[in-house]
Design a protein around this motif. Structure first.
Motif, PDB file in Angstrom:
ATOM      1  N   ALA A  12      27.336 -71.717 -25.142  1.00  0.00           N
ATOM      2  CA  ALA A  12      27.729 -70.984 -26.344  1.00  0.00           C
ATOM      3  C   ALA A  12      27.714 -69.484 -26.095  1.00  0.00           C
ATOM      4  CB  ALA A  12      26.774 -71.314 -27.487  1.00  0.00           C
ATOM      5  N   VAL A 136      37.820 -81.824 -30.833  1.00  0.00           N
ATOM      6  CA  VAL A 136      36.794 -81.708 -29.790  1.00  0.00           C
ATOM      7  C   VAL A 136      37.116 -82.758 -28.739  1.00  0.00           C
ATOM      8  CG1 VAL A 136      34.348 -81.881 -29.234  1.00  0.00           C
ATOM      9  CG2 VAL A 136      35.048 -80.960 -31.449  1.00  0.00           C
ATOM     10  N   TRP A 159      30.488 -74.208 -35.668  1.00  0.00           N
ATOM     11  CA  TRP A 159      29.783 -74.338 -34.402  1.00  0.00           C
ATOM     12  C   TRP A 159      28.509 -73.514 -34.448  1.00  0.00           C
ATOM     13  CZ3 TRP A 159      32.136 -71.508 -29.567  1.00  0.00           C
ATOM     14  CH2 TRP A 159      32.445 -70.192 -29.883  1.00  0.00           C
ATOM     15  N   LEU A 167      25.303 -76.577 -27.588  1.00  0.00           N
ATOM     16  CA  LEU A 167      26.368 -76.233 -28.532  1.00  0.00           C
ATOM     17  C   LEU A 167      26.570 -77.378 -29.517  1.00  0.00           C
ATOM     18  CD1 LEU A 167      28.528 -74.043 -29.150  1.00  0.00           C
ATOM     19  CD2 LEU A 167      30.125 -75.405 -27.789  1.00  0.00           C
ATOM     20  N   LEU A 169      28.780 -78.827 -32.874  1.00  0.00           N
ATOM     21  CA  LEU A 169      30.055 -78.691 -33.584  1.00  0.00           C
ATOM     22  C   LEU A 169      30.171 -79.777 -34.641  1.00  0.00           C
ATOM     23  CD1 LEU A 169      31.242 -78.607 -30.129  1.00  0.00           C
ATOM     24  CD2 LEU A 169      32.333 -76.850 -31.514  1.00  0.00           C
ATOM     25  N   SER A 170      30.678 -79.415 -35.808  1.00  0.00           N
ATOM     26  CA  SER A 170      30.844 -80.398 -36.871  1.00  0.00           C
ATOM     27  C   SER A 170      31.784 -79.859 -37.937  1.00  0.00           C
ATOM     28  CB  SER A 170      29.490 -80.737 -37.506  1.00  0.00           C
ATOM     29  OG  SER A 170      29.645 -81.695 -38.548  1.00  0.00           O
ATOM     30  N   VAL A 176      25.361 -78.690 -39.036  1.00  0.00           N
ATOM     31  CA  VAL A 176      25.144 -77.660 -38.018  1.00  0.00           C
ATOM     32  C   VAL A 176      23.891 -76.851 -38.338  1.00  0.00           C
ATOM     33  CG1 VAL A 176      26.145 -75.645 -36.869  1.00  0.00           C
ATOM     34  CG2 VAL A 176      27.607 -77.557 -37.509  1.00  0.00           C
ATOM     35  N   PHE A 184      24.765 -70.063 -36.404  1.00  0.00           N
ATOM     36  CA  PHE A 184      25.991 -70.844 -36.554  1.00  0.00           C
ATOM     37  C   PHE A 184      27.018 -70.014 -37.301  1.00  0.00           C
ATOM     38  CE2 PHE A 184      24.655 -71.290 -40.848  1.00  0.00           C
ATOM     39  CZ  PHE A 184      25.783 -71.662 -41.581  1.00  0.00           C
ATOM     40  N   PHE A 187      34.041 -71.969 -36.820  1.00  0.00           N
ATOM     41  CA  PHE A 187      34.704 -71.788 -35.528  1.00  0.00           C
ATOM     42  C   PHE A 187      35.860 -70.802 -35.714  1.00  0.00           C
ATOM     43  CE2 PHE A 187      37.602 -72.860 -32.070  1.00  0.00           C
ATOM     44  CZ  PHE A 187      36.721 -72.923 -30.994  1.00  0.00           C
TER      45      PHE A 187
END
Length: 251
Positions: A12, A136, A159, A167, A169-170, A176, A184, A187
């Motif tokens: 990250a 992703v 993210w 890292l 991601l969701s 997150v 966070f 993105f």
């Protein structure tokens, strides 16, 4: 959807880590913490253990019918896709896919084209996706991650980085935050991230990205916002690679 990558797979950006926030961060992968939290929020979740590289999970629960979630695995390439691509027919023709191919199939084939010495740069491949999307992708054959979001932030996509540097991601902000605390952010729109190349803009591939601290509605610093620096240009003298080269290690 959820993906957690070990820092050896996806490092990250340092700016994403909020100073002094580790006390509110929980290791996402320790004892399956974050996948279990994700499973508690969604019915019939599917979780794929990627070994030491991390984990991915998804569920069709609570999805927006206009921005559906798709998941596919082809030749050890795993891909989570959410959204809708408008020029599917053109892309199927471009990549030589059959009529039943959908958005997640296209992303996997586009990545394979890049990986196997394709003629297009990665920014052009993502830019050719016209629509509302976030995806992703993980290639277990070379432990490579590839992720992107459209230029309009049409799909919720967040993210973050946990206290161990993994890292996270969701499409769910709370998932997150559960592991990353204040480290966070959404993105960056119009951007993509690769294991070897880090974060880049596909709209402005020749420009650097500039990180700015992100402040939430309560005045707390939460990660960073990445924006195109119109004054800072990337070096363009990238050498062409030989026929035996792998895109994922050169871009």
């Amino acid at each position: 959807m959820l993906a957690v990558f070990h820092k050896s797979v996806a490092e990250a950006p340092e700016a994403l880590r909020t100073p002094n926030s580790d006390s509110a961060s929980v290791p996402a992968l320790k004892d399956g913490f974050l996948p279990q939290f994700f499973a508690s929020l969604h019915s019939s979740p599917v979780t794929v253990n990627l070994g030491s590289s991390g984990v991915i999970a998804y569920s069709l629960d609570k999805q927006n019918p206009l921005l559906p979630r798709l998941f596919a695995v082809v030749d050890d390439i795993f891909c989570l896709f959410q959204g809708h691509v408008e020029n599917v027919a053109l892309l199927k023709q471009q990549y030589g896919l059959n009529k039943t191919a959908n958005e997640v199939s296209i992303v996997i084939e586009a990545y394979r084209t890049l990986r196997d010495r394709g003629p297009y740069p990665a920014d052009q491949v993502v830019r050719d996706l016209h629509g509302k999307f976030a995806f992703v992708l993980y290639d277990s054959s070379n432990k490579t991650a590839f992720l992107a979001a459209d230029a309009d932030e049409s799909v919720p996509f967040f993210w973050g980085v946990d206290c161990e540097g993994n890292l996270v991601l969701s499409d769910d902000e709370e998932t997150v935050k559960k592991s990353c605390g204040n480290s966070f952010a959404p993105f960056p729109k119009g951007c993509f991230f690769t294991t070897s190349g880090g974060l880049r803009s596909f709209e402005h591939p020749l420009n650097e990205l500039k990180a700015e601290p992100r402040v939430d509605s309560s005045g707390q610093v939460c990660g960073a916002t990445f924006k195109v620096d119109i004054e800072a240009k990337k070096e363009t003298g990238m050498p062409r690679v030989g026929s035996a080269a792998n895109w994922s290690t050169h871009y």
